[in-house]
Design an enzyme around this catalytic site. Structure first.
Site, PDB file in Angstrom:
ATOM      1  N   HIS A   1       0.812  -1.222   0.000  1.00 28.53           N
ATOM      2  CA  HIS A   1       0.000   0.000   0.000  1.00 28.53           C
ATOM      3  C   HIS A   1       0.841   1.266   0.000  1.00 28.53           C
ATOM      4  O   HIS A   1       1.976   1.292   0.487  1.00 28.53           O
ATOM      5  CB  HIS A   1      -0.893   0.034   1.246  1.00 28.53           C
ATOM      6  CG  HIS A   1      -1.818  -1.123   1.343  1.00 28.53           C
ATOM      7  ND1 HIS A   1      -2.334  -1.570   2.534  1.00 28.53           N
ATOM      8  CD2 HIS A   1      -2.337  -1.947   0.400  1.00 28.53           C
ATOM      9  CE1 HIS A   1      -3.115  -2.613   2.319  1.00 28.53           C
ATOM     10  NE2 HIS A   1      -3.150  -2.870   1.025  1.00 28.53           N
TER      11      HIS A   1
ATOM     12  N   ASP B   1      -6.814  -6.176  -1.343  1.00 30.33           N
ATOM     13  CA  ASP B   1      -5.424  -6.514  -1.681  1.00 30.33           C
ATOM     14  C   ASP B   1      -5.351  -7.549  -2.798  1.00 30.33           C
ATOM     15  O   ASP B   1      -4.454  -7.505  -3.631  1.00 30.33           O
ATOM     16  CB  ASP B   1      -4.685  -7.000  -0.435  1.00 30.33           C
ATOM     17  CG  ASP B   1      -4.401  -5.849   0.527  1.00 30.33           C
ATOM     18  OD1 ASP B   1      -3.883  -6.111   1.632  1.00 30.33           O
ATOM     19  OD2 ASP B   1      -4.703  -4.688   0.168  1.00 30.33           O
TER      20      ASP B   1
ATOM     21  N   LYS C   1       6.561   6.229   6.815  1.00 32.14           N
ATOM     22  CA  LYS C   1       6.125   5.336   7.892  1.00 32.14           C
ATOM     23  C   LYS C   1       7.312   4.865   8.719  1.00 32.14           C
ATOM     24  O   LYS C   1       8.412   4.710   8.206  1.00 32.14           O
ATOM     25  CB  LYS C   1       5.415   4.105   7.298  1.00 32.14           C
ATOM     26  CG  LYS C   1       4.122   4.431   6.581  1.00 32.14           C
ATOM     27  CD  LYS C   1       3.576   3.266   5.777  1.00 32.14           C
ATOM     28  CE  LYS C   1       2.354   3.716   4.988  1.00 32.14           C
ATOM     29  NZ  LYS C   1       1.945   2.735   3.974  1.00 32.14           N
TER      30      LYS C   1
ATOM     31  N   TYR D   1       2.639   1.292  13.578  1.00 26.52           N
ATOM     32  CA  TYR D   1       3.457   2.163  12.733  1.00 26.52           C
ATOM     33  C   TYR D   1       2.933   3.593  12.744  1.00 26.52           C
ATOM     34  O   TYR D   1       1.742   3.824  12.921  1.00 26.52           O
ATOM     35  CB  TYR D   1       3.572   1.619  11.311  1.00 26.52           C
ATOM     36  CG  TYR D   1       2.285   1.314  10.614  1.00 26.52           C
ATOM     37  CD1 TYR D   1       1.585   0.146  10.897  1.00 26.52           C
ATOM     38  CD2 TYR D   1       1.772   2.172   9.668  1.00 26.52           C
ATOM     39  CE1 TYR D   1       0.387  -0.145  10.273  1.00 26.52           C
ATOM     40  CE2 TYR D   1       0.585   1.882   9.025  1.00 26.52           C
ATOM     41  CZ  TYR D   1      -0.096   0.725   9.339  1.00 26.52           C
ATOM     42  OH  TYR D   1      -1.272   0.437   8.697  1.00 26.52           O
TER      43      TYR D   1
END
Ligand SMILES: Cc1cn([C@H]2C[C@H](O)[C@@H](COP(=O)(O)OP(=O)(O)O[C@H]3O[C@H](C)C(=O)[C@H](O)[C@H]3O)O2)c(=O)[nH]c1=O
Length: 185
Positions: free
Chosen positions: A61, A169, A71, A131
């Site tokens: 992603h 996904d 991130k 995260y």
């Protein structure tokens, strides 16, 4: 301990100093001053956490500009194999991937700058992944590429059971179908 470069510019491994004693352990999971001293001036605005069972793949992603996200990924419980793909078309490592094990025993974190796709597969019975992102969630800018994109050719460390992927996904496009997402060509 500390920062380790990877073969991809801007993508770093960070391992905090862990203070172990007879009670257990303590470590600073993030310290802006430590990252700034290393030259990473990211100001994170959101913390995410996901729980997944063995074999689950989440990703690959990214968020499209102007809502790109850098991130900082770590594992609170379990073991994952984390992977980042360089989608910066002007980068000498464009389309290259880098993956590593993050776990609750190696304490490693992966810093992923904007311009990358991110994903992971769970190698333990369960995994809790936390995260930080430096931009807010913007669903309309949610994007991604298929985990098994032949142009990227990620060497996943285990067989992937597609039944464990989200419908989203499973149907992500291939890179050839989405063009120059980060438009820095
Ligand atoms: C990412 C995100 C999701 N959501 C909501 C939207 C859905 O209703 C639900 C699950 O979202 P999704 O299936 O996109 O979650 P993941 O598959 O874990 O996605 C993440 O997995 C890979 C590994 C990433 O690096 C991304 O940060 C992120 O895309 O949470 C939110 O409310 N805020 C958010 O920031």
């Amino acid at each position: 301990m500390g920062f380790e470069p990877t073969p991809i510019a801007g993508l770093f491994i960070y391992t905090p100093k862990v203070f172990q004693d007879e009670r257990g352990y303590f470590f600073e999971s993030y310290n802006a001053r430590v990252f700034a001293e290393y030259g990473i001036q990211t100001s994170f605005v959101q913390d995410n956490q996901s729980f997944s069972k063995r074999g689950v793949v989440r990703g690959l992603h990214f968020q499209r500009p102007p809502y790109t996200q850098a991130k900082l990924v770590r594992v609170i419980h379990g073991v994952i194999w984390d992977v980042a793909v360089d989608l910066r078309s002007s980068s000498p490592t464009y389309k290259q991937w880098f993956g590593l094990e993050l776990s609750d025993t190696n304490f490693r974190q992966l810093y992923i700058p904007a311009g990358f796709a991110h994903g992971f597969v769970v190698l333990s019975e369960e995994a809790i992944v936390a995260y930080k992102t430096d931009n807010f969630y913007h669903p309309a800018s949610d994007g991604g590429i298929r985990y098994n994109d032949p142009e990227i050719n990620i060497a996943w460390p285990c067989p992937i059971d597609e039944s464990l992927l989200s419908q989203k996904d499973k149907n992500l496009p291939f890179l050839k179908d989405i063009g120059d997402v980060f438009g820095d060509r």
